[in-house]
Design an enzyme around this catalytic site. Sequence first.
Site, PDB file in Angstrom:
ATOM      1  N   ASP A  12       0.865  -1.197   0.000  1.00 56.38           N
ATOM      2  CA  ASP A  12       0.000   0.000   0.000  1.00 56.38           C
ATOM      3  C   ASP A  12       0.903   1.249   0.000  1.00 56.38           C
ATOM      4  O   ASP A  12       0.868   2.045   0.913  1.00 56.38           O
ATOM      5  CB  ASP A  12      -0.972  -0.009   1.192  1.00 56.38           C
ATOM      6  CG  ASP A  12      -0.290  -0.063   2.546  1.00 56.38           C
ATOM      7  OD1 ASP A  12       0.831  -0.609   2.648  1.00 56.38           O
ATOM      8  OD2 ASP A  12      -0.862   0.458   3.531  1.00 56.38           O
ATOM      9  N   HIS A 248       9.379  -1.417   9.142  1.00 55.08           N
ATOM     10  CA  HIS A 248       8.337  -2.457   9.204  1.00 55.08           C
ATOM     11  C   HIS A 248       8.337  -3.352   7.957  1.00 55.08           C
ATOM     12  O   HIS A 248       8.486  -4.565   8.044  1.00 55.08           O
ATOM     13  CB  HIS A 248       6.955  -1.815   9.303  1.00 55.08           C
ATOM     14  CG  HIS A 248       6.712  -0.951  10.494  1.00 55.08           C
ATOM     15  ND1 HIS A 248       6.684  -1.430  11.772  1.00 55.08           N
ATOM     16  CD2 HIS A 248       6.449   0.384  10.594  1.00 55.08           C
ATOM     17  CE1 HIS A 248       6.407  -0.447  12.614  1.00 55.08           C
ATOM     18  NE2 HIS A 248       6.271   0.664  11.930  1.00 55.08           N
TER      19      HIS A 248
END
Length: 321
Positions: A12, A248
């Site tokens: 995303d 992340h």
Amino acid sequence: MDKNKRIILDVDTGIDDALAILFALKSKGVKVEGITTVAGNVSVEQATFNTLQVIELADAGYDIPVAKGADKPLFRDWQGPVAHIHGENGIGNVTLPIPLKIPLDEGAGDFIVRKANELEKELTIVCVGRLTNLAIALAKDAELPSKLKEVVLMGGAVRVPGNVSPVSEANIWGDPEAAHVVFESGLPITMVGLDVTMKTVFKQAHLNLLTANMNETNKEMIKFIDHILQFRFNAYQKSTKLNGSPLHDPLAVAVALDPDLVEIEPMLVKVETKGKLSSGATVADLRGVQLDRTNASVCVRVQANRFIERFISVLTGEEGR
Ligand code: RIB
Ligand code: CA
């Protein structure tokens, strides 16, 4: 490092997604079979545009198809964009050249199913956004769990707090119903959650090592990384007082390529889809009672320094030298 990995990245894009794409495309010994996009940090349109831009910046030397995916979670409205963490355009307000390529006509769910069939048992899917596309692929092909080698997902938190709510991590919180479908599907899941990603804080001193290794070949890419990470450092400083930025999404790619970077514990992870305070929580049964099944290998420890060194060496083109 496994030299024969075939992966699809589901993104995303997003600052940490952009870093994950660059890290995957610059890593030796992995072929990115395609990138699928989903609404999350930004709209799916923006995520797809950003992804095409980042692929062209990476100049990987082979074609990487992009399949646009879900524009919203399975049963909810999309809550975004997350401009304070990713910038108005998702990539720290940096303007990259308009991409020359366009996405496939095929949607993300169909693309995942097709590639799983083509590359039976060889394909790893690395999901670093909401799990909507993978849930849609499962609805299209119930046999998918036996066709994929592995799913490595960045999401969830077991023994640490969440990041969008006290108990929920953003990717699971953003589409808990999709996450529930994925965790209950029987897919071989490795969960790279906040328990480990919050240990991989990339700091200014690390960034200095990257920029010090700028050369004619990698200049534009390193400048981009410098800009987006400066944006991210400021954003985290304001919102969390964290000095640096956790990597992340790149960590999920790294774990897919080199599982020795982490220690895992098999757990039974359930996703809260209803709780008023706990929607999107990943609840693992840690009581020590006899369980009749587990559904995820949860990463509980990471060799953070080794990972950050690898991240820098891959992006400067020094990997394996
Ligand atoms: O919680 C971190 C995750 O949420 C990352 O994947 C980030 O890009 C956002 O999607
Ligand atoms: Ca992401």
